[in-house]
Design an enzyme around this catalytic site. Structure first.
Site, PDB file in Angstrom:
ATOM      1  N   CYS A 121       1.030  -1.244   0.037  1.00 58.79           N
ATOM      2  CA  CYS A 121       0.093  -0.075   0.105  1.00 58.79           C
ATOM      3  C   CYS A 121       1.002   1.118  -0.294  1.00 58.79           C
ATOM      4  CB  CYS A 121      -0.794   0.073   1.074  1.00 58.79           C
ATOM      5  SG  CYS A 121      -0.075   0.425   2.702  1.00 58.79           S
ATOM      6  N   ARG A 126       4.065  -3.854   3.699  1.00 57.73           N
ATOM      7  CA  ARG A 126       3.255  -4.184   4.755  1.00 57.73           C
ATOM      8  C   ARG A 126       3.033  -5.677   4.679  1.00 57.73           C
ATOM      9  NH1 ARG A 126      -1.433   0.225   6.186  1.00 57.73           N
ATOM     10  NH2 ARG A 126      -1.281  -0.898   7.880  1.00 57.73           N
TER      11      ARG A 126
END
Ligand code: UD1
Length: 426
Positions: A121, A126
């Protein structure tokens, strides 16, 4: 697409009701998957991310009833009597990373789950490897195929000792939920301690789970055969409270944040205090105003709770842009969380980024400009800068704001802000 028009320079004065926390409500919603009885959640904020999670739960067969709104926020009845699907499809997961929170509960109750990998993202890569490793240690057979996490535990999950090498918030929540229905004892070491995890744990206890160590980095869970109905109220959003505290400070205003709690914001409030902001506990929350006429630059480093929250880094940077002197802001949680820097610079801020640190040299005034952001907290930092700036700021890509701030312009407008949402000219 909508835009926000902000004409800065008005000190904000008044009271703002803090909404229920988005990051508490999201895992709490998925906790309904753990039981075939009704979970009732009150103080649920009305946000795009909550609608997204409700949509995903609907696709698993959950019935969601809107109870008569009581007090603040919505009260929802969540009924996971039958799980009609254990697949969380890419189309829904890609819109909201927190969708990964269905993995632990689905696997624990239905003994299988197929959840799309969320992907990267705007603020970093992540990964969710720690969620997966922990569930494997609890007996799940997990493969990654065609972008999906395929998890199976035909005999059910069993307890295990899980040592997290880095602190992960949704990782802790996923495994905590899974452990409530696992056979035997699970110990989570180096668990995240964010207040939203305490809130989830208290709800799980109300549902019949046995959890020791709530609020610490070591959670011990005794698995149960089943969980049952419960009613729970979502805690106040500390990040929304922190954002409005900065709105008071940056505009030289005086705001009472109803429902805000000092204990959830200690490190952040220490920074405000060193910057020359007075925060007082009042009957139902916190009152925030400047103590000194001129703010002072303060160094900030983001850390897992109880450290300074990464979700307030962009907002504090906006504040430091108009403080006297320099402030070094270091981001240690996400590798790419300075996307607001070039936009703040368009408003006249003086910021230099060196790796994971940003050196902010305060300027006398920011100037309104057309700006846009690529994530939720970056967006709101630009709105805060706009409230302090001379002239008009036009903020685009409001869908980021709508993911996490409930009625932002209404709340700020009621305290005197000149802020309104308009349809952008084509
Ligand atoms: C949650 C919050 C988010 C906040 C963040 C950090 C929700 C819905 N979101 O996100 O608003 O900014 O905590 O406070 O509550 N990591 C791994 N492997 C994993 C999991 C995480 O390497 O399996 C890394 C991440 O890349 C990151 C760090 O651990 O560098 C912390 O991430 P994590 O706490 O998991 O963030 P989220 O739970 O996604």
């Amino acid at each position: 697409m909508d835009q926000m028009l902000i004409r800065g320079g008005t000190p904000l004065v008044g009271k703002i009701q803090i909404s229920g926390a988005k990051n508490a409500a999201l895992p709490l919603l998925t906790a309904c998957l753990l039981t075939d009885e009704t979970l009732t959640l009150s103080n649920v904020p009305q946000l795009a991310d909550i609608a997204g999670m409700a949509n995903l739960l609907g696709q698993h067969g959950i019935e969601i009833g809107l109870n008569a709104a009581s007090g603040n926020g919505h009260t929802l009845d969540l009924k996971a009597y039958n799980l009609t699907s254990t697949t969380a499809p890419y189309e829904l997961v890609r819109k909201m990373r927190a969708s990964i929170l269905v993995l632990g509960p689905l696997l624990a109750r239905a003994r299988q789950a197929k959840v799309s990998l969320p992907g990267g993202c705007a603020i970093g890569t992540r990964p969710v490897d720690l969620h997966i490793k922990a569930l494997q240690k609890m007996g799940a057979d997990i493969t990654i195929e065609e972008g999906y996490i395929n998890a199976m535990a035909p005999q059910g999950l069993h307890g295990a000792e899980i040592v997290f090498p880095v602190v992960t918030v949704t990782g802790t929540e996923n495994v905590l939920m899974a452990a409530t229905l696992a056979k035997g004892e699970t110990v989570l070491v180096n668990a995240a301690r964010e207040p939203e995890i305490g809130d989830l744990a208290r709800c799980l206890v109300a549902m019949g789970a046995e959890i020791d160590g709530i609020g610490t980095d070591r959670l011990t869970i005794q698995g149960k055969d089943r969980l049952h109905a419960a009613t729970h109220s979502v805690i106040a959003d500390r990040i929304e409270a922190g954002t409005f505290a900065i709105a008071a400070a940056i505009t030289n205003g005086d705001l009472e944040l109803v429902g805000a709690r000092k204990d959830c914001l200690k490190n952040f409030l220490d920074v405000l205090s060193r910057a020359g902001v007075l925060v007082e506990e009042v009957e139902n929350g916190l009152r925030v105003r400047r103590q000194e006429p001129q703010l002072t630059g303060v160094d900030v480093m983001t850390e897992p709770f109880p450290g300074f929250p990464t979700d307030l880094q962009a907002q504090v940077m906006a504040l430091m842009c108009v403080a006297e002197g320099a402030a070094m802001i270091t981001e240690t949680i996400f590798e790419n969380r300075f996307m607001h820097v070039p936009e703040l610079a368009r408003m006249g801020a003086n910021i230099t980024v060196h790796g994971s640190s940003a050196m902010v040299r305060g300027v006398k005034k920011l100037k309104g400009a057309p700006v846009m952001a690529t994530d939720l907290r970056a967006s709101v930092s630009l709105a805060l800068a706009g409230l302090a700036a001379e002239g008009e700021t036009v903020l685009s890509r409001l869908y980021h704001l709508d993911r996490g701030y409930e009625r932002l312009e209404e709340k700020l407008g009621a305290c005197g802000a000149d802020i309104r949402r308009v349809k952008a000219a084509a």
